[in-house]
Design a protein around this motif. Structure first.
Motif: not given
Length: 408
Positions: A219-223, A234-243
């Motif tokens: 969760l840390f790595a994807t947030t 781009r690694t924030a796959l679970l965050a709306p402002h990721g990518g």
């Protein structure tokens, strides 16, 4: 095997016991304390005592005892605070769920209360579990921009945090001695957590902790990447402002509210139609077109955007007119006062926001007309927006229509 959770034999996992519960508890003790403190600081950053328009919890009473004027430096202060608050909160979710699983038998023990102290502990446990689930669920929904609450998020999350933390403190005071014993001697034969009829072993307790830790790390790595630009985002796959960043060019950085969402019409932001109305303490009012603003001395400031949902950008290079210069233009030449900022935005929170005099006086506080060497785009606040160091993103009002300098 018992069918009722109120029967001790219903709970058969061999993993449950004081050791596992104590380790998870100590992790939560430190982590939740940091999340709570950073949450209080986030609320203080809105300067809710400055003006009713900033106070989204007007009935807070004594719960606002700690509030203080939020500073303007360092410029990344709110970015750091909210990044820690949200990222750590998300990271703790597996630990919280594991902790609740580990103590599940205690929630169903009979009789409900064996003594006054035991009744107090059970009551604190009820508020603790309910408060934890409420705070984490509402927090995650807010982070994901799913505003499906039966009321204001600010009210619910603020009061829920105090209820939860009060129960948390009471529970810790009652349970720390037992938790310390559980870690010191590692005995698993007491506390009502050990299964009287355990099932066969599947994984060790350390293996279970590794599994929980792995979930937290995932969760840390994807947030956490939503706090940065470029590849980390781009690694924030679970965050709306990721990518990927939205598009390319000088204005290609994240936003929350689009002009369409805010009900901004292009016709009212045109050079011919839009005027900024600036009023000073003495009542002097001036009306300025965008061309008038561009003719005033222009200044630059490198400042980030950081929002309550935990996402932020790195420093953007803003250019525009200092707020204190606009105050002087309206007659406040000696010392700038507070300012009420009003937007063209038609709906949603923070259409109006107040800034303190120290924020107005800071030379980095601008009515920005351009960013990163180009004029503002409509979604970034064209024709003009406020940008203030260390302030929450919602106080950096976009599509500004009026500035009223007064003592708020």
């Amino acid at each position: 095997m018992a069918r009722s959770p109120f029967a001790p034999s219903f709970w058969r996992s061999p993993l449950r016991g004081p050791w596992l519960t104590s380790v998870l508890g100590f992790v939560l003790l430190g982590g939740i304390t940091v999340v709570f403190v950073t949450g209080l600081l986030s609320y203080a950053a809105y300067n809710p005592d400055l003006s009713p328009v900033n106070d989204k919890t007007p009935g807070k009473g004594v719960l606002g005892f700690y509030l203080f004027p939020w500073p303007t430096g360092p410029r990344w202060l709110y970015r750091l605070n909210q990044g820690v608050h949200v990222t750590l909160g998300i990271t703790l979710i597996p630990v919280l769920l594991a902790k609740l699983w580990s103590v599940a038998p205690l929630l169903f023990r009979l009789p409900p209360a064996r003594s006054v102290a035991h009744a107090l502990e059970r009551l604190s446990l009820l508020f603790l579990v309910g408060g934890a689930l409420f705070e984490f669920v509402t927090g995650v929904l807010d982070i994901q921009l799913d505003y499906v609450f039966p009321g204001s998020f600010y009210h619910l999350h603020f009061y829920g945090a105090w209820v939860f933390f009060a129960a948390f403190v009471v529970h810790v005071l009652l349970r720390v001695p037992a938790a310390r014993r559980g870690r010191r001697d590692l005995r698993e034969a007491s506390g009502g957590l050990v299964a009287p009829e355990p099932a066969g072993p599947t994984v060790s307790r350390r293996g279970a902790l590794a599994f929980v830790g792995g979930g937290s790390l995932l969760l840390f790595a994807t947030t956490v990447g939503q706090n940065f630009d470029g590849v980390p985002r781009r690694t924030a796959l679970l965050a709306p402002h990721g990518g990927a960043e939205p598009g390319s060019g000088p204005g290609a950085f994240q936003i929350n509210k689009t002009a369409r969402y805010a009900g901004i019409r292009a016709a009212e932001t045109s050079e011919e139609a839009w005027r900024l109305v600036v009023t000073g303490r003495a009542g002097r009012t001036v009306r300025l077109s965008r061309a008038d603003l561009l003719a005033l001395p222009q200044h630059e400031a490198a400042l980030p955007i950081a929002c309550v949902e935990g996402w932020s950008t790195s420093d953007q290079r803003w250019r525009g007119v200092r707020l204190r210069d606009l105050a002087a233009l309206a007659g406040d030449e000696e010392a700038p006062s507070d300012v009420l900022v009003e937007s063209l935005q038609r709906h949603g929170a923070f259409r109006r926001a107040a800034l303190r005099a120290d924020q107005v006086a800071d030379p980095r506080s601008l009515l920005a007309l351009a960013v990163n060497g180009a004029g503002l785009t409509l979604d970034h606040g064209y024709p003009a927006r406020v940008i203030v160091p260390a302030a929450p993103g919602v106080l950096n009002t976009k599509w500004v229509a009026r500035l009223t300098f007064e003592d708020l």
